[in-house]
Scaffold this active site. Structure first.
Site, PDB file in Angstrom:
ATOM      1  NE  ARG A  19     -21.321   6.144 -14.381  1.00 36.82           N
ATOM      2  CZ  ARG A  19     -20.445   6.019 -13.575  1.00 36.82           C
ATOM      3  NH1 ARG A  19     -20.394   6.592 -12.458  1.00 36.82           N
ATOM      4  NH2 ARG A  19     -19.110   5.208 -13.937  1.00 36.82           N
ATOM      5  CE1 TYR A  33     -35.994  16.789 -32.286  1.00 39.12           C
ATOM      6  CE2 TYR A  33     -33.691  16.083 -31.615  1.00 39.12           C
ATOM      7  CZ  TYR A  33     -34.988  16.527 -31.346  1.00 39.12           C
ATOM      8  OH  TYR A  33     -35.214  16.932 -30.185  1.00 39.12           O
ATOM      9  CG  ASP A  37     -33.921   9.804 -35.174  1.00 39.16           C
ATOM     10  OD1 ASP A  37     -34.760   8.797 -34.925  1.00 39.16           O
ATOM     11  OD2 ASP A  37     -33.737  10.675 -34.646  1.00 39.16           O
ATOM     12  CE  LYS A  93     -39.921  13.480 -29.347  1.00 39.53           C
ATOM     13  NZ  LYS A  93     -38.968  13.668 -30.171  1.00 39.53           N
TER      14      LYS A  93
END
Ligand code: PLP
Length: 390
Positions: free
Chosen positions: A54, A107, A179, A204
Protein backbone atom coordinates in the site's frame (compact mmCIF):
# COMPACT_ATOMS: atom_id res chain seq x y z
CA UNK A 1 17.94 17.26 -19.82
CA UNK A 2 15.25 18.51 -22.19
CA UNK A 3 11.68 17.41 -21.59
CA UNK A 4 11.46 14.84 -24.39
CA UNK A 5 14.64 13.20 -23.12
CA UNK A 6 13.24 13.12 -19.60
CA UNK A 7 10.11 11.41 -20.93
CA UNK A 8 12.25 8.60 -22.25
CA UNK A 9 14.88 8.35 -19.52
CA UNK A 10 13.31 9.00 -16.12
CA UNK A 11 11.97 6.14 -14.03
CA UNK A 12 13.98 3.48 -15.86
CA UNK A 13 15.67 0.55 -14.07
CA UNK A 14 19.10 1.41 -12.76
CA UNK A 15 20.54 -2.03 -13.53
CA UNK A 16 21.14 -0.93 -17.11
CA UNK A 17 23.11 -3.92 -18.35
CA UNK A 18 21.18 -6.75 -16.77
CA UNK A 19 17.65 -5.52 -16.64
CA UNK A 20 14.82 -4.99 -19.05
CA UNK A 21 14.13 -1.58 -20.58
CA UNK A 22 11.06 -1.05 -18.38
CA UNK A 23 10.54 -1.39 -14.66
CA UNK A 24 8.47 -4.57 -14.47
CA UNK A 25 5.05 -4.66 -12.83
CA UNK A 26 5.72 -5.36 -9.14
CA UNK A 27 2.57 -6.93 -7.76
CA UNK A 28 3.14 -6.87 -4.03
CA UNK A 29 1.35 -6.67 -0.74
CA UNK A 30 3.80 -8.27 1.70
CA UNK A 31 7.46 -7.28 1.58
CA UNK A 32 9.74 -9.74 3.38
CA UNK A 33 12.67 -8.73 5.62
CA UNK A 34 15.59 -10.98 6.48
CA UNK A 35 16.07 -9.87 10.11
CA UNK A 36 14.26 -8.21 12.97
CA UNK A 37 16.55 -5.19 12.66
CA UNK A 38 15.75 -4.84 8.96
CA UNK A 39 12.03 -5.01 9.66
CA UNK A 40 12.11 -2.55 12.54
CA UNK A 41 14.10 -0.07 10.44
CA UNK A 42 10.98 0.39 8.32
CA UNK A 43 9.25 2.13 11.24
CA UNK A 44 11.30 5.25 10.48
CA UNK A 45 8.92 7.53 8.55
CA UNK A 46 11.80 8.42 6.20
CA UNK A 47 12.66 4.78 5.46
CA UNK A 48 13.54 4.83 1.75
CA UNK A 49 12.89 1.18 0.79
CA UNK A 50 9.78 -0.91 0.30
CA UNK A 51 7.61 -1.53 3.36
CA UNK A 52 4.23 -2.82 2.28
CA UNK A 53 2.34 -2.79 -1.02
CA UNK A 54 0.00 0.00 0.00
CA UNK A 55 2.96 2.32 0.55
CA UNK A 56 4.20 1.90 -3.01
CA UNK A 57 6.21 -0.44 -5.20
CA UNK A 58 9.03 0.06 -7.71
CA UNK A 59 6.24 0.42 -10.32
CA UNK A 60 4.59 3.37 -8.56
CA UNK A 61 7.97 4.89 -7.62
CA UNK A 62 9.10 4.89 -11.28
CA UNK A 63 5.88 6.59 -12.41
CA UNK A 64 6.13 9.17 -9.61
CA UNK A 65 9.79 9.92 -10.31
CA UNK A 66 9.00 10.53 -13.98
CA UNK A 67 6.05 12.85 -13.37
CA UNK A 68 7.99 14.80 -10.72
CA UNK A 69 10.84 15.30 -13.18
CA UNK A 70 8.49 16.49 -15.92
CA UNK A 71 6.68 18.97 -13.67
CA UNK A 72 9.95 20.29 -12.22
CA UNK A 73 8.84 19.02 -8.80
CA UNK A 74 10.76 17.50 -5.92
CA UNK A 75 8.30 14.65 -5.49
CA UNK A 76 5.08 13.16 -6.75
CA UNK A 77 2.55 10.70 -5.42
CA UNK A 78 0.51 8.28 -7.53
CA UNK A 79 -3.17 7.82 -6.71
CA UNK A 80 -5.81 5.39 -7.94
CA UNK A 81 -7.61 8.03 -10.06
CA UNK A 82 -7.58 11.68 -11.03
CA UNK A 83 -10.52 12.27 -8.71
CA UNK A 84 -8.54 10.68 -5.86
CA UNK A 85 -5.71 13.12 -6.64
CA UNK A 86 -8.19 16.01 -6.34
CA UNK A 87 -9.63 14.71 -3.05
CA UNK A 88 -6.22 13.97 -1.51
CA UNK A 89 -4.75 17.33 -2.55
CA UNK A 90 -7.71 19.19 -1.02
CA UNK A 91 -8.23 17.10 2.12
CA UNK A 92 -4.57 16.96 3.06
CA UNK A 93 -4.56 20.76 3.39
CA UNK A 94 -7.95 21.29 5.05
CA UNK A 95 -9.58 21.11 8.45
CA UNK A 96 -13.02 22.08 9.75
CA UNK A 97 -13.49 25.84 9.69
CA UNK A 98 -11.32 26.41 6.61
CA UNK A 99 -12.41 28.18 3.43
CA UNK A 100 -11.60 27.16 -0.16
CA UNK A 101 -11.81 29.10 -3.43
CA UNK A 102 -12.57 26.97 -6.50
CA UNK A 103 -12.91 28.16 -10.08
CA UNK A 104 -16.47 28.09 -11.42
CA UNK A 105 -15.11 26.29 -14.50
CA UNK A 106 -13.78 23.29 -12.52
CA UNK A 107 -14.33 19.66 -13.48
CA UNK A 108 -17.84 18.70 -12.25
CA UNK A 109 -16.81 16.07 -9.69
CA UNK A 110 -14.41 18.62 -8.10
CA UNK A 111 -17.36 20.95 -7.59
CA UNK A 112 -19.52 18.16 -6.20
CA UNK A 113 -16.78 17.09 -3.78
CA UNK A 114 -16.69 20.64 -2.40
CA UNK A 115 -20.46 20.93 -2.25
CA UNK A 116 -20.86 17.51 -0.58
CA UNK A 117 -18.12 15.96 1.58
CA UNK A 118 -16.13 19.17 2.17
CA UNK A 119 -19.21 21.04 3.33
CA UNK A 120 -20.22 18.12 5.55
CA UNK A 121 -16.78 18.27 7.18
CA UNK A 122 -17.20 21.97 7.95
CA UNK A 123 -15.20 23.42 5.05
CA UNK A 124 -16.82 26.30 3.17
CA UNK A 125 -16.26 26.78 -0.57
CA UNK A 126 -16.68 29.92 -2.65
CA UNK A 127 -16.70 29.43 -6.42
CA UNK A 128 -15.10 32.25 -8.38
CA UNK A 129 -15.08 33.60 -11.94
CA UNK A 130 -12.25 31.81 -13.82
CA UNK A 131 -11.22 35.16 -15.35
CA UNK A 132 -10.81 36.76 -11.90
CA UNK A 133 -7.00 37.19 -12.02
CA UNK A 134 -5.65 39.17 -9.07
CA UNK A 135 -9.24 40.10 -8.20
CA UNK A 136 -9.09 36.84 -6.22
CA UNK A 137 -7.57 38.97 -3.43
CA UNK A 138 -11.03 40.34 -2.65
CA UNK A 139 -12.40 36.84 -2.03
CA UNK A 140 -9.59 35.73 0.29
CA UNK A 141 -10.55 35.45 3.94
CA UNK A 142 -8.27 34.95 6.94
CA UNK A 143 -9.27 31.26 6.91
CA UNK A 144 -8.85 30.71 3.13
CA UNK A 145 -6.53 27.75 2.94
CA UNK A 146 -6.68 26.77 -0.76
CA UNK A 147 -7.15 28.48 -4.11
CA UNK A 148 -7.96 25.85 -6.72
CA UNK A 149 -7.40 26.49 -10.43
CA UNK A 150 -8.09 24.42 -13.55
CA UNK A 151 -6.74 26.05 -16.68
CA UNK A 152 -8.24 25.81 -19.15
CA UNK A 153 -11.56 24.66 -17.65
CA UNK A 154 -12.03 21.19 -19.12
CA UNK A 155 -15.61 21.87 -20.32
CA UNK A 156 -15.57 25.50 -21.39
CA UNK A 157 -11.84 26.25 -21.75
CA UNK A 158 -11.38 29.51 -19.86
CA UNK A 159 -7.65 30.13 -19.43
CA UNK A 160 -6.83 31.46 -15.96
CA UNK A 161 -4.14 33.97 -15.01
CA UNK A 162 -2.37 31.52 -12.69
CA UNK A 163 0.61 33.84 -11.89
CA UNK A 164 -1.71 36.68 -10.79
CA UNK A 165 -3.97 34.32 -8.83
CA UNK A 166 -0.99 32.61 -7.16
CA UNK A 167 0.63 35.89 -6.15
CA UNK A 168 -2.57 37.11 -4.48
CA UNK A 169 -3.22 33.71 -2.89
CA UNK A 170 0.26 33.56 -1.41
CA UNK A 171 -0.06 37.08 0.00
CA UNK A 172 -3.13 35.79 1.81
CA UNK A 173 -1.36 32.63 3.03
CA UNK A 174 -3.30 30.20 0.80
CA UNK A 175 -1.96 27.19 -1.10
CA UNK A 176 -2.56 27.05 -4.88
CA UNK A 177 -3.58 23.70 -6.39
CA UNK A 178 -3.73 23.32 -10.18
CA UNK A 179 -5.46 20.63 -12.24
CA UNK A 180 -3.12 20.37 -15.25
CA UNK A 181 -4.77 17.39 -16.95
CA UNK A 182 -5.60 19.20 -20.20
CA UNK A 183 -2.10 20.52 -20.94
CA UNK A 184 0.02 17.73 -19.42
CA UNK A 185 3.50 18.78 -18.16
CA UNK A 186 4.55 19.03 -21.81
CA UNK A 187 2.44 22.09 -22.55
CA UNK A 188 2.11 23.80 -19.15
CA UNK A 189 4.05 23.74 -15.90
CA UNK A 190 1.86 25.29 -13.20
CA UNK A 191 4.57 25.06 -10.52
CA UNK A 192 6.65 27.50 -12.59
CA UNK A 193 3.61 29.79 -12.80
CA UNK A 194 3.29 29.89 -9.00
CA UNK A 195 1.12 26.88 -8.09
CA UNK A 196 2.16 24.86 -5.02
CA UNK A 197 0.70 21.55 -6.14
CA UNK A 198 -0.12 20.26 -9.61
CA UNK A 199 -2.36 17.27 -10.20
CA UNK A 200 -3.41 15.13 -13.13
CA UNK A 201 -5.99 12.65 -14.20
CA UNK A 202 -3.22 10.44 -15.61
CA UNK A 203 -6.17 8.45 -16.95
CA UNK A 204 -6.23 10.94 -19.82
CA UNK A 205 -3.10 11.73 -21.88
CA UNK A 206 -0.51 10.07 -19.63
CA UNK A 207 -2.05 6.62 -19.86
CA UNK A 208 -3.18 7.73 -23.32
CA UNK A 209 -4.89 4.51 -24.40
CA UNK A 210 -8.21 4.52 -22.51
CA UNK A 211 -7.26 1.39 -20.60
CA UNK A 212 -6.47 2.49 -17.03
CA UNK A 213 -7.60 4.92 -14.35
CA UNK A 214 -4.79 6.71 -12.52
CA UNK A 215 -3.96 10.01 -10.80
CA UNK A 216 -0.88 11.86 -9.63
CA UNK A 217 0.03 14.93 -7.54
CA UNK A 218 3.42 16.68 -7.78
CA UNK A 219 4.97 19.55 -5.88
CA UNK A 220 7.68 20.80 -3.56
CA UNK A 221 8.37 21.12 0.14
CA UNK A 222 5.60 21.04 2.69
CA UNK A 223 2.81 21.06 0.09
CA UNK A 224 3.79 17.70 -1.44
CA UNK A 225 4.76 16.21 1.94
CA UNK A 226 1.27 16.93 3.17
CA UNK A 227 -0.26 15.50 0.00
CA UNK A 228 1.83 12.33 0.30
CA UNK A 229 0.99 11.95 3.98
CA UNK A 230 -2.68 12.56 3.11
CA UNK A 231 -2.63 9.92 0.39
CA UNK A 232 -1.22 7.48 2.96
CA UNK A 233 -3.71 8.46 5.65
CA UNK A 234 -6.66 8.00 3.30
CA UNK A 235 -5.09 4.75 2.03
CA UNK A 236 -5.09 5.84 -1.60
CA UNK A 237 -2.76 3.42 -3.32
CA UNK A 238 -2.32 3.21 -7.07
CA UNK A 239 -2.16 -0.31 -8.53
CA UNK A 240 1.15 -1.42 -10.04
CA UNK A 241 -0.43 -2.40 -13.36
CA UNK A 242 -1.95 1.05 -13.73
CA UNK A 243 1.33 2.77 -12.81
CA UNK A 244 3.06 0.63 -15.43
CA UNK A 245 0.50 1.70 -18.04
CA UNK A 246 0.85 5.34 -16.98
CA UNK A 247 4.59 5.19 -17.40
CA UNK A 248 4.34 3.35 -20.70
CA UNK A 249 1.94 6.01 -21.97
CA UNK A 250 4.29 8.79 -20.92
CA UNK A 251 7.12 7.38 -23.06
CA UNK A 252 5.25 8.36 -26.24
CA UNK A 253 3.51 11.51 -25.01
CA UNK A 254 5.81 13.82 -26.93
CA UNK A 255 4.79 12.24 -30.25
CA UNK A 256 1.09 11.78 -29.45
CA UNK A 257 0.34 15.22 -28.06
CA UNK A 258 1.48 17.32 -31.05
CA UNK A 259 -0.76 15.19 -33.26
CA UNK A 260 -3.74 15.67 -30.91
CA UNK A 261 -2.95 19.40 -31.00
CA UNK A 262 -2.74 19.61 -34.81
CA UNK A 263 -5.92 17.60 -35.38
CA UNK A 264 -7.78 19.51 -32.65
CA UNK A 265 -6.87 22.83 -34.22
CA UNK A 266 -7.81 21.59 -37.67
CA UNK A 267 -11.24 20.45 -36.46
CA UNK A 268 -11.69 23.66 -34.46
CA UNK A 269 -10.94 25.87 -37.47
CA UNK A 270 -13.22 23.84 -39.71
CA UNK A 271 -16.04 23.94 -37.16
CA UNK A 272 -15.63 27.72 -36.64
CA UNK A 273 -16.54 28.23 -40.31
CA UNK A 274 -19.70 26.09 -40.17
CA UNK A 275 -23.12 27.81 -40.18
CA UNK A 276 -24.45 25.43 -37.46
CA UNK A 277 -21.76 26.55 -34.99
CA UNK A 278 -22.14 29.70 -32.86
CA UNK A 279 -18.60 29.68 -31.42
CA UNK A 280 -15.63 27.45 -30.78
CA UNK A 281 -14.09 27.25 -27.29
CA UNK A 282 -10.42 26.52 -28.02
CA UNK A 283 -7.68 28.66 -26.44
CA UNK A 284 -5.37 27.95 -29.39
CA UNK A 285 -7.59 29.81 -31.88
CA UNK A 286 -6.40 33.38 -32.46
CA UNK A 287 -9.26 35.77 -31.78
CA UNK A 288 -10.55 33.79 -28.80
CA UNK A 289 -10.49 35.87 -25.59
CA UNK A 290 -8.02 33.52 -23.85
CA UNK A 291 -5.60 33.22 -26.74
CA UNK A 292 -3.07 35.81 -25.50
CA UNK A 293 -2.92 34.35 -21.98
CA UNK A 294 -2.65 30.83 -23.42
CA UNK A 295 0.30 31.91 -25.57
CA UNK A 296 1.99 33.44 -22.54
CA UNK A 297 1.64 30.45 -20.19
CA UNK A 298 1.31 27.37 -22.43
CA UNK A 299 3.55 25.89 -25.09
CA UNK A 300 0.80 23.96 -26.83
CA UNK A 301 -2.78 22.71 -26.82
CA UNK A 302 -4.03 19.18 -26.43
CA UNK A 303 -6.88 17.74 -28.48
CA UNK A 304 -9.83 18.61 -26.22
CA UNK A 305 -12.10 21.59 -26.94
CA UNK A 306 -15.77 22.52 -27.13
CA UNK A 307 -18.17 24.11 -29.57
CA UNK A 308 -21.41 25.96 -28.94
CA UNK A 309 -24.04 25.17 -31.53
CA UNK A 310 -26.69 27.63 -32.60
CA UNK A 311 -29.91 26.77 -30.75
CA UNK A 312 -31.50 23.54 -32.05
CA UNK A 313 -33.89 21.03 -30.47
CA UNK A 314 -32.34 18.16 -28.52
CA UNK A 315 -33.57 15.72 -31.18
CA UNK A 316 -31.35 17.46 -33.74
CA UNK A 317 -28.30 17.00 -31.48
CA UNK A 318 -29.25 13.35 -31.03
CA UNK A 319 -29.53 12.91 -34.82
CA UNK A 320 -26.00 14.27 -35.15
CA UNK A 321 -24.40 12.32 -32.29
CA UNK A 322 -26.19 8.99 -32.68
CA UNK A 323 -25.01 8.60 -36.26
CA UNK A 324 -21.33 9.44 -35.80
CA UNK A 325 -19.04 6.62 -36.80
CA UNK A 326 -15.63 7.75 -35.57
CA UNK A 327 -16.53 9.88 -32.55
CA UNK A 328 -17.48 7.73 -29.56
CA UNK A 329 -19.79 9.00 -26.85
CA UNK A 330 -18.43 8.44 -23.38
CA UNK A 331 -16.70 9.99 -20.39
CA UNK A 332 -12.97 10.62 -20.19
CA UNK A 333 -10.63 11.62 -23.04
CA UNK A 334 -6.94 11.69 -23.84
CA UNK A 335 -6.88 8.25 -25.44
CA UNK A 336 -5.97 7.60 -29.06
CA UNK A 337 -9.61 7.72 -30.15
CA UNK A 338 -11.96 10.61 -30.87
CA UNK A 339 -14.88 11.38 -28.57
CA UNK A 340 -17.82 13.73 -28.40
CA UNK A 341 -20.20 14.57 -25.54
CA UNK A 342 -23.14 16.90 -25.01
CA UNK A 343 -22.42 19.12 -21.99
CA UNK A 344 -24.64 21.26 -19.76
CA UNK A 345 -22.39 24.02 -18.36
CA UNK A 346 -25.40 26.13 -17.27
CA UNK A 347 -26.15 23.51 -14.59
CA UNK A 348 -22.64 23.69 -13.16
CA UNK A 349 -22.20 27.41 -12.43
CA UNK A 350 -22.81 29.44 -9.33
CA UNK A 351 -20.38 32.38 -9.54
CA UNK A 352 -20.93 33.14 -13.21
CA UNK A 353 -23.78 32.70 -15.68
CA UNK A 354 -23.49 30.49 -18.75
CA UNK A 355 -25.66 32.45 -21.15
CA UNK A 356 -25.05 30.83 -24.55
CA UNK A 357 -28.46 29.53 -25.61
CA UNK A 358 -27.23 26.70 -27.86
CA UNK A 359 -26.04 23.18 -26.96
CA UNK A 360 -22.38 22.69 -25.98
CA UNK A 361 -20.48 19.76 -27.47
CA UNK A 362 -17.06 18.77 -26.14
CA UNK A 363 -14.82 17.03 -28.66
CA UNK A 364 -11.64 15.06 -28.26
CA UNK A 365 -9.56 14.88 -31.42
CA UNK A 366 -7.96 11.44 -31.50
CA UNK A 367 -5.17 10.12 -33.67
CA UNK A 368 -7.34 9.19 -36.68
CA UNK A 369 -6.77 11.01 -39.97
CA UNK A 370 -8.35 14.45 -39.44
CA UNK A 371 -9.99 14.42 -42.86
CA UNK A 372 -11.97 11.31 -41.85
CA UNK A 373 -12.96 13.06 -38.62
CA UNK A 374 -14.12 16.12 -40.52
CA UNK A 375 -16.17 13.98 -42.93
CA UNK A 376 -17.84 12.30 -39.93
CA UNK A 377 -18.64 15.68 -38.34
CA UNK A 378 -19.87 17.09 -41.63
CA UNK A 379 -22.34 14.24 -42.11
CA UNK A 380 -23.40 14.77 -38.50
CA UNK A 381 -24.03 18.48 -38.97
CA UNK A 382 -26.07 17.73 -42.10
CA UNK A 383 -28.23 15.33 -40.02
CA UNK A 384 -28.51 18.01 -37.31
CA UNK A 385 -29.62 20.70 -39.73
CA UNK A 386 -32.13 18.39 -41.44
CA UNK A 387 -33.67 17.37 -38.12
CA UNK A 388 -33.77 21.00 -36.91
CA UNK A 389 -35.74 21.97 -40.03
CA UNK A 390 -38.15 19.03 -39.88
C1 PLP B 1 -11.14 13.07 -15.86
C2 PLP B 1 -10.70 14.25 -15.08
C3 PLP B 1 -10.41 14.14 -13.73
C4 PLP B 1 -10.66 12.87 -12.95
O1 PLP B 1 -9.89 11.81 -13.37
P1 PLP B 1 -10.33 10.28 -13.13
O2 PLP B 1 -9.10 9.53 -13.36
O3 PLP B 1 -11.43 10.00 -14.09
O4 PLP B 1 -10.80 10.19 -11.71
C5 PLP B 1 -9.91 15.26 -13.09
N1 PLP B 1 -9.74 16.43 -13.73
C6 PLP B 1 -10.02 16.57 -15.04
C7 PLP B 1 -9.80 17.88 -15.69
C8 PLP B 1 -10.52 15.49 -15.75
O5 PLP B 1 -10.83 15.64 -17.03
Amino acid sequence: MKRDTKLVTLGRPSERHQGPVNVPVYRASTILFPTLDAFEATRDPNYPGLRYGRFGTPSSHAFEETVAGLEGAEKAVALPSGKAAICAALLSHLKAGDHVLITDSAYGPTRRFAEGPLRNFGVETTFYDPYIGDGIAELLRPNTRIVYVESPGSLTFEVQDIPAIAKAAHRGGAVVIADNTWATPLYCRPLELGADLVLHAATKYMVGHSDAVLGVIAGNGEAIQRARAGAQAFAYSAGPDDCFLGLRGLRTLSVRLPRHQASGLELARWLAARPEVARVLHPGLPGNPEHALWRRDFTGASGLFSIVLKPVPRAAVAAMLDGLELFGMGASWGGFESLILLQHPQTMRTATVWSDPGPVLRLHAGLEDPSDLIADLEAGLVRLAAKAKA
